[in-house]
Scaffold this motif. Structure first.
Motif, PDB file in Angstrom:
ATOM      1  N   ALA A 341       0.848  -1.197   0.000  1.00 26.70           N
ATOM      2  CA  ALA A 341       0.000   0.000   0.000  1.00 26.70           C
ATOM      3  C   ALA A 341       0.880   1.242   0.000  1.00 26.70           C
ATOM      4  O   ALA A 341       0.627   2.210  -0.724  1.00 26.70           O
ATOM      5  N   PHE A 342       1.948   1.193   0.787  1.00 31.48           N
ATOM      6  CA  PHE A 342       2.845   2.349   0.831  1.00 31.48           C
ATOM      7  C   PHE A 342       3.681   2.460  -0.440  1.00 31.48           C
ATOM      8  O   PHE A 342       3.729   3.518  -1.077  1.00 31.48           O
ATOM      9  N   SER A 343       4.339   1.364  -0.824  1.00 32.04           N
ATOM     10  CA  SER A 343       5.242   1.467  -1.975  1.00 32.04           C
ATOM     11  C   SER A 343       4.454   1.812  -3.235  1.00 32.04           C
ATOM     12  O   SER A 343       4.895   2.631  -4.041  1.00 32.04           O
ATOM     13  N   GLY A 344       3.263   1.226  -3.375  1.00 32.80           N
ATOM     14  CA  GLY A 344       2.447   1.535  -4.547  1.00 32.80           C
ATOM     15  C   GLY A 344       2.099   3.019  -4.592  1.00 32.80           C
ATOM     16  O   GLY A 344       2.152   3.663  -5.645  1.00 32.80           O
ATOM     17  N   THR A 345       1.763   3.571  -3.425  1.00 32.67           N
ATOM     18  CA  THR A 345       1.412   4.992  -3.381  1.00 32.67           C
ATOM     19  C   THR A 345       2.609   5.860  -3.732  1.00 32.67           C
ATOM     20  O   THR A 345       2.512   6.802  -4.522  1.00 32.67           O
ATOM     21  N   PHE A 346       3.758   5.531  -3.163  1.00 35.20           N
ATOM     22  CA  PHE A 346       4.944   6.348  -3.415  1.00 35.20           C
ATOM     23  C   PHE A 346       5.328   6.299  -4.893  1.00 35.20           C
ATOM     24  O   PHE A 346       5.602   7.329  -5.515  1.00 35.20           O
ATOM     25  N   LEU A 347       5.307   5.101  -5.452  1.00 34.21           N
ATOM     26  CA  LEU A 347       5.657   4.970  -6.870  1.00 34.21           C
ATOM     27  C   LEU A 347       4.628   5.677  -7.754  1.00 34.21           C
ATOM     28  O   LEU A 347       4.975   6.250  -8.784  1.00 34.21           O
ATOM     29  N   SER A 348       3.377   5.627  -7.322  1.00 30.91           N
ATOM     30  CA  SER A 348       2.345   6.316  -8.085  1.00 30.91           C
ATOM     31  C   SER A 348       2.605   7.824  -8.109  1.00 30.91           C
ATOM     32  O   SER A 348       2.473   8.480  -9.150  1.00 30.91           O
ATOM     33  N   ILE A 349       3.007   8.371  -6.968  1.00 31.12           N
ATOM     34  CA  ILE A 349       3.288   9.812  -6.911  1.00 31.12           C
ATOM     35  C   ILE A 349       4.439  10.158  -7.856  1.00 31.12           C
ATOM     36  O   ILE A 349       4.365  11.096  -8.653  1.00 31.12           O
ATOM     37  N   LEU A 415       4.708 -11.910  -2.565  1.00 30.02           N
ATOM     38  CA  LEU A 415       4.479 -11.560  -3.954  1.00 30.02           C
ATOM     39  C   LEU A 415       3.783 -10.194  -4.036  1.00 30.02           C
ATOM     40  O   LEU A 415       4.129  -9.348  -4.869  1.00 30.02           O
ATOM     41  N   ALA A 416       2.843  -9.984  -3.118  1.00 32.54           N
ATOM     42  CA  ALA A 416       2.137  -8.698  -3.110  1.00 32.54           C
ATOM     43  C   ALA A 416       3.120  -7.562  -2.870  1.00 32.54           C
ATOM     44  O   ALA A 416       2.984  -6.485  -3.445  1.00 32.54           O
ATOM     45  N   SER A 417       4.141  -7.799  -2.044  1.00 32.05           N
ATOM     46  CA  SER A 417       5.010  -6.670  -1.716  1.00 32.05           C
ATOM     47  C   SER A 417       5.954  -6.303  -2.860  1.00 32.05           C
ATOM     48  O   SER A 417       6.457  -5.189  -2.894  1.00 32.05           O
ATOM     49  N   VAL A 418       6.177  -7.214  -3.824  1.00 30.66           N
ATOM     50  CA  VAL A 418       6.978  -6.796  -4.985  1.00 30.66           C
ATOM     51  C   VAL A 418       6.099  -6.311  -6.144  1.00 30.66           C
ATOM     52  O   VAL A 418       6.590  -5.682  -7.070  1.00 30.66           O
ATOM     53  N   GLN A 419       4.806  -6.611  -6.069  1.00 31.04           N
ATOM     54  CA  GLN A 419       3.926  -6.294  -7.203  1.00 31.04           C
ATOM     55  C   GLN A 419       3.989  -4.824  -7.646  1.00 31.04           C
ATOM     56  O   GLN A 419       4.166  -4.543  -8.833  1.00 31.04           O
ATOM     57  N   PRO A 420       3.906  -3.862  -6.700  1.00 33.03           N
ATOM     58  CA  PRO A 420       3.935  -2.462  -7.171  1.00 33.03           C
ATOM     59  C   PRO A 420       5.222  -2.119  -7.912  1.00 33.03           C
ATOM     60  O   PRO A 420       5.187  -1.364  -8.894  1.00 33.03           O
ATOM     61  N   TYR A 421       6.343  -2.684  -7.472  1.00 36.63           N
ATOM     62  CA  TYR A 421       7.613  -2.374  -8.139  1.00 36.63           C
ATOM     63  C   TYR A 421       7.614  -2.914  -9.563  1.00 36.63           C
ATOM     64  O   TYR A 421       8.013  -2.229 -10.510  1.00 36.63           O
ATOM     65  N   LEU A 422       7.182  -4.171  -9.714  1.00 38.20           N
ATOM     66  CA  LEU A 422       7.169  -4.766 -11.053  1.00 38.20           C
ATOM     67  C   LEU A 422       6.226  -4.008 -11.978  1.00 38.20           C
ATOM     68  O   LEU A 422       6.554  -3.718 -13.129  1.00 38.20           O
ATOM     69  N   TYR A 423       5.060  -3.669 -11.442  1.00 32.40           N
ATOM     70  CA  TYR A 423       4.091  -2.965 -12.280  1.00 32.40           C
ATOM     71  C   TYR A 423       4.633  -1.597 -12.669  1.00 32.40           C
ATOM     72  O   TYR A 423       4.513  -1.168 -13.828  1.00 32.40           O
ATOM     73  N   PHE A 424       5.249  -0.935 -11.709  1.00 35.25           N
ATOM     74  CA  PHE A 424       5.815   0.391 -11.978  1.00 35.25           C
ATOM     75  C   PHE A 424       6.871   0.306 -13.079  1.00 35.25           C
ATOM     76  O   PHE A 424       6.854   1.091 -14.034  1.00 35.25           O
ATOM     77  N   ILE A 425       7.781  -0.649 -12.958  1.00 35.15           N
ATOM     78  CA  ILE A 425       8.846  -0.754 -13.965  1.00 35.15           C
ATOM     79  C   ILE A 425       8.238  -1.111 -15.323  1.00 35.15           C
ATOM     80  O   ILE A 425       8.567  -0.511 -16.347  1.00 35.15           O
ATOM     81  N   GLY A 426       7.326  -2.089 -15.331  1.00 39.44           N
ATOM     82  CA  GLY A 426       6.721  -2.520 -16.598  1.00 39.44           C
ATOM     83  C   GLY A 426       5.996  -1.385 -17.301  1.00 39.44           C
ATOM     84  O   GLY A 426       6.253  -1.095 -18.472  1.00 39.44           O
TER      85      GLY A 426
END
Ligand code: HEM
Ligand SMILES: [Cu+2]
Lengths: 501, 48
Positions: A341-349, A415-426
């Motif tokens: 939830a945090f990493s996804g938000t930060f990467l989204s910003i 797996l959930a905790s790496v998901q935002p990073y992978l999605y962000f890079i992709g």
């Protein structure tokens, strides 16, 4: 018992609100799955060495991708946020739950109409359905039903907060998350009104009751729907950013008045930016175009800059209060990077600001727009805003909804905790690949950039192949991360370990 | 919510020096990228 108390947040949750949130989120995720599958197919079609689909299916699936990802996934999720911020966050009830279900059903029926017609090959018009491209009447009917449902859902927001005020659920003004969704709902009403104004005559034209619709007029009114609906997304995304900062870190806005003012700026100025879709059309005068692109646009951009500063700042303040006060950046190092939830938000910003925002300012500048209009650059720009930005923010928020609303733990938390990073890079690769190819002139919505069989031959700069391949590889990574997201969310909703109520 | 940071004592204080530093770093990086990109654009479109 109609209310329960959430053991994580202490919020009082009204059962009907909880059910509405659940169904809207799950439906949103199912349509994201469909939209993502279409994204895969068209993504590997635009990858020159794969060039997967034939032209008919390319345009058909491109229509579905735009509709299901941009409209259906995002708006269902926003309706979940409507109920979350107008009932749950205010510790109050949702009024007339049946209206919520009517809205839900209308949106679902409308979306199904559109999907079936398009799959059946009766609506290869892309989600903008520019006239004189003509789809079956069922398609426009579906869009109208969907829009009426969405309008009802956003109307529900106002009904809820009026009742909440009467019940004394809040005193002076709404908490920031709800305030952001209030801005979103106001814009939604204006937007969907434009939708009705343009889609009803288009329906009549498609079934033959009106003989002629002017393409310029269509484009003008359509973008009164198409652009402001992106501003609903921006407001909802920013509201989600503030809420994640508050829930995960206990962050409070550094200056609440400033943040509220920024939301108000969105309401006033961002709609005017609809004009940037028409800069190469002869509709507006130069005066109009210059005022719009050189001045008004920047007031809306300014609002985003305020949020982009205020939210990381609120996170920093909260983390410093937890004792991470060494140097300038200890708070950043010690932030909960493993919490999706945090990493996804930060990467989204970061992604929204640097991929979507900066390129939006470039594309919205009149002089640049002339050379960028309808190139792949535009598609790259909005995958920065609406995918890295909004979609990733909603994904992040849904990781919080699992324990709070679904009362389930996440399955496969690693797996959930790496998901935002992978999605962000992709998606960043998709976006950057598109933008680079587009800057070299590659058109969007185009099946054959070799122009085979054309009377004049034309070749792009050879580096275009490389950029489109970066996009293709990014497509595979983004889709992989998207699959993880869907499996984790649907899996957790169905099979996650129950948390104490 | 508004109480804590709206009083006199806090009004003129930088509460989030790290975020300020990050913003400045990003600003500089972006300006560099912008001018590089601009040069590239000029080459692509106007130099033949
Ligand atoms: C797995 C992630 C995704 C991939 C690989 C992807 C890829 C693509 C590709 C290749 C196109 C076609 C551009 C063209 O040929 O002109 C496209 C268009 C588009 N995408 Fe995505 N996309 C993804 C996710 C999303 C999401 C989540 C949204 C919305 C929230 C979205 C919204 C759109 C829109 C609105 C269009 C324009 C359609 C049109 O021109 O009619 N995409 N995408
Ligand atoms: Cu726009």
């Amino acid at each position: 018992m109609e209310f329960r108390t959430c053991s994580f947040t202490g919020l009082k949750i009204h059962k009907p609100a909880e059910d509405l949130i659940k169904w809207n989120v799950i439906t949103a995720v199912l349509f994201l799955t469909l939209g993502g599958l279409m994204g895969l197919l068209i993504g590997i079609t635009r990858w020159p060495s794969v060039h997967y689909l034939d032209p008919t299916y390319y345009y058909r699936y491109l229509t579905l991708h735009g509709f299901d990802a941009l409209l259906v996934w995002i708006i269902f999720f926003e309706v979940a946020l409507v109920h979350f911020t107008s009932a749950v966050l205010l510790n109050t009830r949702t009024v007339i739950p049946s209206a919520g279900w009517i809205a839900y059903s209308l949106m679902l029926i409308g979306a199904i109409f559109v999907n079936i017609t398009t799959f059946a090959g009766k609506a290869d018009v892309l989600f903008t359905s520019y006239v004189p491209l003509k789809a079956s009447g069922v398609y426009y009917t579906g869009v109208i039903i969907f829009a009426v449902g969405a309008l009802t859902a956003f109307g529900h927001f106002f009904a809820n907060i009026i009742q909440a005020k009467r019940d004394g659920a809040y005193k002076h003004s709404l908490p920031l998350g709800s305030f952001g969704m209030a801005a979103a709902s106001i814009i939604a009403v204006v937007t969907l009104a434009h939708g009705a104004v343009i889609m009803i005559p288009t329906l009549l034209w498609s079934i033959g009751l009106i003989k002629y619709l002017d393409p310029g007029t269509y484009r003008l009114i359509f973008w009164g729907l198409g652009h402001p609906s992106q501003q609903i997304n921006v407001c909802a995304m920013v509201a989600a950013w503030y809420m994640v900062s508050a829930f995960v870190l206990g962050g409070k806005p550094v200056n609440e008045k400033l943040s509220r003012t920024a939301f108000v700026l969105y309401i006033f100025f961002i709609n005017v930016a609809s004009e940037h879709h028409l800069l190469v059309d002869p509709i507006f005068s130069n005066w109009h175009k210059i005022i719009n692109t050189s001045y008004v646009m920047h007031l809306a951009v300014f609002a985003s800059m305020v949020h982009a500063f205020a939210i990381p700042a609120s996170m920093e303040v909260a983390l410093r209060e937890k004792g991470y006060t060494n140097g300038l950046f200890e708070w950043l190092k010690k932030a909960p990077w493993g919490n999706p939830a945090f990493s996804g938000t930060f990467l989204s910003i970061i992604g929204f600001g640097f991929l979507g925002g900066t390129t939006g300012v470039i594309a919205g500048t009149e002089q640049f727009n002339i050379i960028r209009h309808n190139t792949f650059f535009i598609t790259g720009h909005f995958h920065g805003t609406v995918v890295v930005g909004t979609t990733l923010a909603f994904m992040a928020f849904s990781y919080l909804l699992m324990p709070y609303i679904f009362k389930r733990e996440l399955i496969m938390p690693r797996l959930a905790s790496v998901q935002p990073y992978l999605y962000f890079i992709g998606v960043s690769m998709v976006s950057i690949g598109m933008m680079a190819a587009g800057a070299l002139g590659v058109p969007r919505r185009h099946w054959d950039i070799t122009f085979s069989g054309a009377p004049f031959s034309f070749t792009f700069d050879p580096s275009v192949d490389m950029f489109l391949s970066i996009m293709g590889l990014g497509t595979l990574l983004a889709v992989f991360a998207g699959v993880i997201y869907v499996v984790v969310i649907i899996g957790s909703a169905l099979f996650g370990r129950r948390v104490a109520p | 919510m508004a109480d804590k940071y709206d009083d006199e004592e806090h009004r003129n204080k930088i509460e989030a020096p790290g975020t300020l530093a990050l913003s400045l770093i990003f600003l500089v990086v972006f300006m560099v990228l912008w001018f590089l990109h601009f040069k590239w654009l000029v080459e692509v479109w106007w130099v033949e």
